[in-house]
Design a protein around this motif. Structure first.
Motif, PDB file in Angstrom:
ATOM      1  N   LEU A 151      39.798  27.118  43.469  1.00 15.66           N
ATOM      2  CA  LEU A 151      40.340  27.169  41.909  1.00 15.66           C
ATOM      3  C   LEU A 151      39.195  27.313  40.740  1.00 15.66           C
ATOM      4  O   LEU A 151      39.142  28.171  40.012  1.00 15.66           O
ATOM      5  CB  LEU A 151      41.426  26.206  41.444  1.00 15.66           C
ATOM      6  N   LYS A 152      38.146  26.463  41.155  1.00 15.38           N
ATOM      7  CA  LYS A 152      37.043  26.305  40.234  1.00 15.38           C
ATOM      8  C   LYS A 152      36.190  27.644  40.221  1.00 15.38           C
ATOM      9  O   LYS A 152      35.874  28.152  39.122  1.00 15.38           O
ATOM     10  CB  LYS A 152      35.987  25.181  40.644  1.00 15.38           C
ATOM     11  N   LEU A 153      36.032  28.320  41.619  1.00 15.33           N
ATOM     12  CA  LEU A 153      35.360  29.622  41.416  1.00 15.33           C
ATOM     13  C   LEU A 153      36.162  30.588  40.832  1.00 15.33           C
ATOM     14  O   LEU A 153      35.717  31.325  40.051  1.00 15.33           O
ATOM     15  CB  LEU A 153      35.451  30.028  42.860  1.00 15.33           C
ATOM     16  N   CYS A 154      37.642  30.485  40.858  1.00 15.05           N
ATOM     17  CA  CYS A 154      38.491  31.516  40.277  1.00 15.05           C
ATOM     18  C   CYS A 154      38.242  31.503  38.697  1.00 15.05           C
ATOM     19  O   CYS A 154      38.013  32.324  37.942  1.00 15.05           O
ATOM     20  CB  CYS A 154      39.963  31.315  40.486  1.00 15.05           C
ATOM     21  N   LYS A 155      38.198  30.190  38.235  1.00 15.23           N
ATOM     22  CA  LYS A 155      38.012  30.013  36.749  1.00 15.23           C
ATOM     23  C   LYS A 155      36.676  30.389  36.299  1.00 15.23           C
ATOM     24  O   LYS A 155      36.559  31.139  35.080  1.00 15.23           O
ATOM     25  CB  LYS A 155      38.251  28.642  36.468  1.00 15.23           C
ATOM     26  N   ALA A 156      35.618  30.351  37.084  1.00 16.83           N
ATOM     27  CA  ALA A 156      34.339  30.633  36.691  1.00 16.83           C
ATOM     28  C   ALA A 156      34.257  32.199  36.554  1.00 16.83           C
ATOM     29  O   ALA A 156      33.848  32.805  35.726  1.00 16.83           O
ATOM     30  CB  ALA A 156      33.306  30.209  37.740  1.00 16.83           C
ATOM     31  N   LYS A 200      38.865  38.771  53.367  1.00 14.79           N
ATOM     32  CA  LYS A 200      38.220  39.907  53.265  1.00 14.79           C
ATOM     33  C   LYS A 200      38.221  40.496  51.729  1.00 14.79           C
ATOM     34  O   LYS A 200      37.276  40.990  51.483  1.00 14.79           O
ATOM     35  CB  LYS A 200      38.791  40.846  54.086  1.00 14.79           C
ATOM     36  N   SER A 201      39.556  39.916  51.095  1.00 15.74           N
ATOM     37  CA  SER A 201      39.496  40.687  49.895  1.00 15.74           C
ATOM     38  C   SER A 201      38.415  40.126  48.790  1.00 15.74           C
ATOM     39  O   SER A 201      37.784  40.616  47.719  1.00 15.74           O
ATOM     40  CB  SER A 201      40.846  40.074  49.109  1.00 15.74           C
ATOM     41  N   VAL A 202      38.155  38.610  49.160  1.00 11.78           N
ATOM     42  CA  VAL A 202      37.101  37.879  48.379  1.00 11.78           C
ATOM     43  C   VAL A 202      35.729  38.727  48.566  1.00 11.78           C
ATOM     44  O   VAL A 202      35.012  38.971  47.754  1.00 11.78           O
ATOM     45  CB  VAL A 202      37.096  36.626  48.561  1.00 11.78           C
ATOM     46  N   VAL A 216      46.270  30.665  34.521  1.00 11.61           N
ATOM     47  CA  VAL A 216      45.376  30.032  35.046  1.00 11.61           C
ATOM     48  C   VAL A 216      44.745  28.775  34.047  1.00 11.61           C
ATOM     49  O   VAL A 216      44.781  27.503  34.385  1.00 11.61           O
ATOM     50  CB  VAL A 216      44.003  30.737  35.470  1.00 11.61           C
ATOM     51  N   CYS A 217      44.592  29.133  32.681  1.00 12.01           N
ATOM     52  CA  CYS A 217      44.443  28.302  31.661  1.00 12.01           C
ATOM     53  C   CYS A 217      45.312  27.301  31.536  1.00 12.01           C
ATOM     54  O   CYS A 217      45.109  26.227  31.276  1.00 12.01           O
ATOM     55  CB  CYS A 217      43.986  29.147  30.425  1.00 12.01           C
ATOM     56  N   HIS A 218      46.775  27.811  31.539  1.00 11.75           N
ATOM     57  CA  HIS A 218      47.800  26.901  31.314  1.00 11.75           C
ATOM     58  C   HIS A 218      47.988  25.889  32.440  1.00 11.75           C
ATOM     59  O   HIS A 218      48.271  24.605  32.411  1.00 11.75           O
ATOM     60  CB  HIS A 218      49.110  27.972  31.399  1.00 11.75           C
ATOM     61  N   ILE A 222      38.627  41.122  39.145  1.00  9.59           N
ATOM     62  CA  ILE A 222      38.993  41.103  40.348  1.00  9.59           C
ATOM     63  C   ILE A 222      38.559  40.306  41.453  1.00  9.59           C
ATOM     64  O   ILE A 222      39.475  39.747  42.108  1.00  9.59           O
ATOM     65  CB  ILE A 222      38.544  42.660  40.886  1.00  9.59           C
ATOM     66  N   LEU A 223      37.628  39.725  41.146  1.00 15.90           N
ATOM     67  CA  LEU A 223      37.136  38.490  41.998  1.00 15.90           C
ATOM     68  C   LEU A 223      37.999  37.308  41.844  1.00 15.90           C
ATOM     69  O   LEU A 223      38.361  36.597  42.615  1.00 15.90           O
ATOM     70  CB  LEU A 223      35.615  38.232  41.882  1.00 15.90           C
ATOM     71  N   GLY A 224      37.994  37.081  40.552  1.00 11.47           N
ATOM     72  CA  GLY A 224      38.837  36.032  40.201  1.00 11.47           C
ATOM     73  C   GLY A 224      40.314  35.988  40.725  1.00 11.47           C
ATOM     74  O   GLY A 224      40.982  35.121  41.167  1.00 11.47           O
ATOM     75  N   ASN A 225      40.862  37.360  40.572  1.00 10.58           N
ATOM     76  CA  ASN A 225      42.341  37.420  41.271  1.00 10.58           C
ATOM     77  C   ASN A 225      42.071  37.106  42.642  1.00 10.58           C
ATOM     78  O   ASN A 225      43.230  36.529  43.407  1.00 10.58           O
ATOM     79  CB  ASN A 225      42.823  38.949  40.963  1.00 10.58           C
ATOM     80  N   ALA A 226      41.206  37.704  43.329  1.00 14.12           N
ATOM     81  CA  ALA A 226      40.905  37.219  44.692  1.00 14.12           C
ATOM     82  C   ALA A 226      40.987  35.798  45.206  1.00 14.12           C
ATOM     83  O   ALA A 226      41.843  35.289  46.071  1.00 14.12           O
ATOM     84  CB  ALA A 226      39.679  37.870  45.401  1.00 14.12           C
ATOM     85  N   TYR A 227      40.247  35.029  44.402  1.00 14.27           N
ATOM     86  CA  TYR A 227      40.136  33.707  44.304  1.00 14.27           C
ATOM     87  C   TYR A 227      41.569  32.996  44.381  1.00 14.27           C
ATOM     88  O   TYR A 227      42.035  32.075  44.783  1.00 14.27           O
ATOM     89  CB  TYR A 227      39.385  33.026  43.508  1.00 14.27           C
TER      90      TYR A 227
END
Length: 375
Positions: free
Chosen positions: A214-219, A172-174, A243-245, A193-198
């Motif tokens: 994780l790919k969606l988060c990075k995008a 639901k958060s996503v 995430v970059c680390h 915020i979307l990245g955090n949710a992913y």
């Protein structure tokens, strides 16, 4: 109410200036250009913000002399600005006063979504996530807006008692974060915020981790990274650096951490993480240097140990070739026998690994003999 010298407009300007003072504190104070210089205790950001708050509250009191003569709608707008100002404080007494002011605002004007959002923020700061979510959902009943949707996305990740409930709330958060972007697809904070949710869904989901998440988060983080407003958010910079680390993009991770330190040198976590990551990279460089200095006798012993491995007897009649004998691209029916050295580092919630692959090994079908060195 007369629009000329409207006290409610003036009140809003005072509170807007208060938030601008907080958000640009270190930049305006000139500390951003010299993050290595320690700040004096009397330069503490929160102390100065609280001092500025007292000035604003005094101005608001002056503007409310005719409060009893105002309409219910105008009183609600005034209570909104007063509660919004008090919400910036870290003091318990100010929090209680903010809650009272904002509660009055939503009673006077239930359709005032900003007041619901501010009241929800006060509940969130207190750890009352259920009440916070109720406030954000109340705001959405009157107006579909990105701030309520983003806030709902954040608190949903904190709710749930059973694994099933927690997983459902993560999904639901996503969805709430996606709807926030539907309101404004160019908003960098909404992408963050979307990245955090992913990211939370990736690490905390009760099902198997899905790399596509994780790919969606990075995008999403990359979208936020290209937005100036988002890159002034230290929490975003810290999360994106993490995430970059994890993704081994060390240069961007260090850049994000450095900017976070520049914007808010009082926050210690980015500096600690920067120090740890720098030490990690130095260790990797040291390991590479040591590998390059391996003597030919040591390499021969490693290769001989492969030949003696009983699991490889099935390849006795196979043809051995040197790595230089391989073709560029796919080598059909060809596997690799090698030894690899891994250095495993515990960095927060995940293990980072770095592979140092030995050179000049003979190639047949793919079997790797791995030795792990835990640091």
């Amino acid at each position: 109410m007369n629009q000329n010298n409207n006290p409610l407009e003036i009140a809003k300007q005072f509170v807007d200036q208060l938030y601008a003072f907080r958000d640009n504190y270190f930049i305006d104070c000139g500390n951003a250009s010299n993050v290595s210089q320690p700040l004096k205790s009397n330069d503490s950001k929160q102390i100065q913000v609280n001092h500025k708050l007292r000035e604003v509250l005094s101005r608001l009191d002056e503007l409310s002399v005719a409060y009893s003569e105002w309409t219910a709608s105008d009183r609600a707008l005034y209570e909104l600005q007063r509660g919004r100002a008090l919400n910036i404080s870290d003091k318990e007494s100010d929090g209680l006063e903010a809650k009272e002011a904002l509660s009055r605002a939503v009673k006077l004007r239930p359709e005032l979504s900003e007041a619901w959002n501010q009241l929800g923020e006060q509940f969130r700061k207190r750890g009352d996530y259920s009440s916070a979510l109720n406030c954000f959902e109340s705001a959405l009943k009157h107006e579909m807006n990105k701030i309520s949707l983003r806030n709902a996305s954040m608190v949903l990740r904190q709710l749930g008692t059973t694994p099933e409930e927690k997983n459902s709330n993560l999904l639901k958060s996503v969805e709430r974060a996606k709807k926030a972007l539907e309101c404004d697809v160019c908003d960098g904070i909404s992408w963050y915020i979307l990245g955090n949710a992913y990211l939370t869904l990736f690490f905390k989901s009760q099902t198997k981790r899905d790399e596509s998440i994780l790919k969606l988060c990075k995008a999403a983080y990359l979208k936020a990274y290209n937005d100036e407003k988002a890159t002034n958010q230290t929490d975003f910079l810290f999360n994106y650096a993490t995430v970059c680390h994890f993704d081994l993009d060390f240069e961007r991770a260090l850049n994000c951490l450095q900017r976070a330190i520049t914007i808010d040198p009082e926050w210690e976590e980015p500096l600690d993480k920067q120090t740890g990551l720098t030490a990690y990279l130095k260790d990797m460089c040291s390991m590479i240097d040591k590998l390059a200095s391996l003597k030919s006798r040591r390499i021969k012993l490693l290769i001989d140990s492969l030949n003696k491995d009983s699991k490889l007897k099935i390849y006795d009649k196979k043809k051995f070739v040197e790595i230089k004998g391989l073709e560029i691209g796919t080598n059909q029916s060809t596997d690799l026998i090698c030894k690899e050295f891994f250095a495993c580092y515990k960095t927060g919630p995940v293990f980072q690994h770095f592979c140092l692959q030995m050179r000049s090994f003979r190639v047949i079908d793919y079997i790797a003999k791995v030795f792990c060195v835990e640091n």
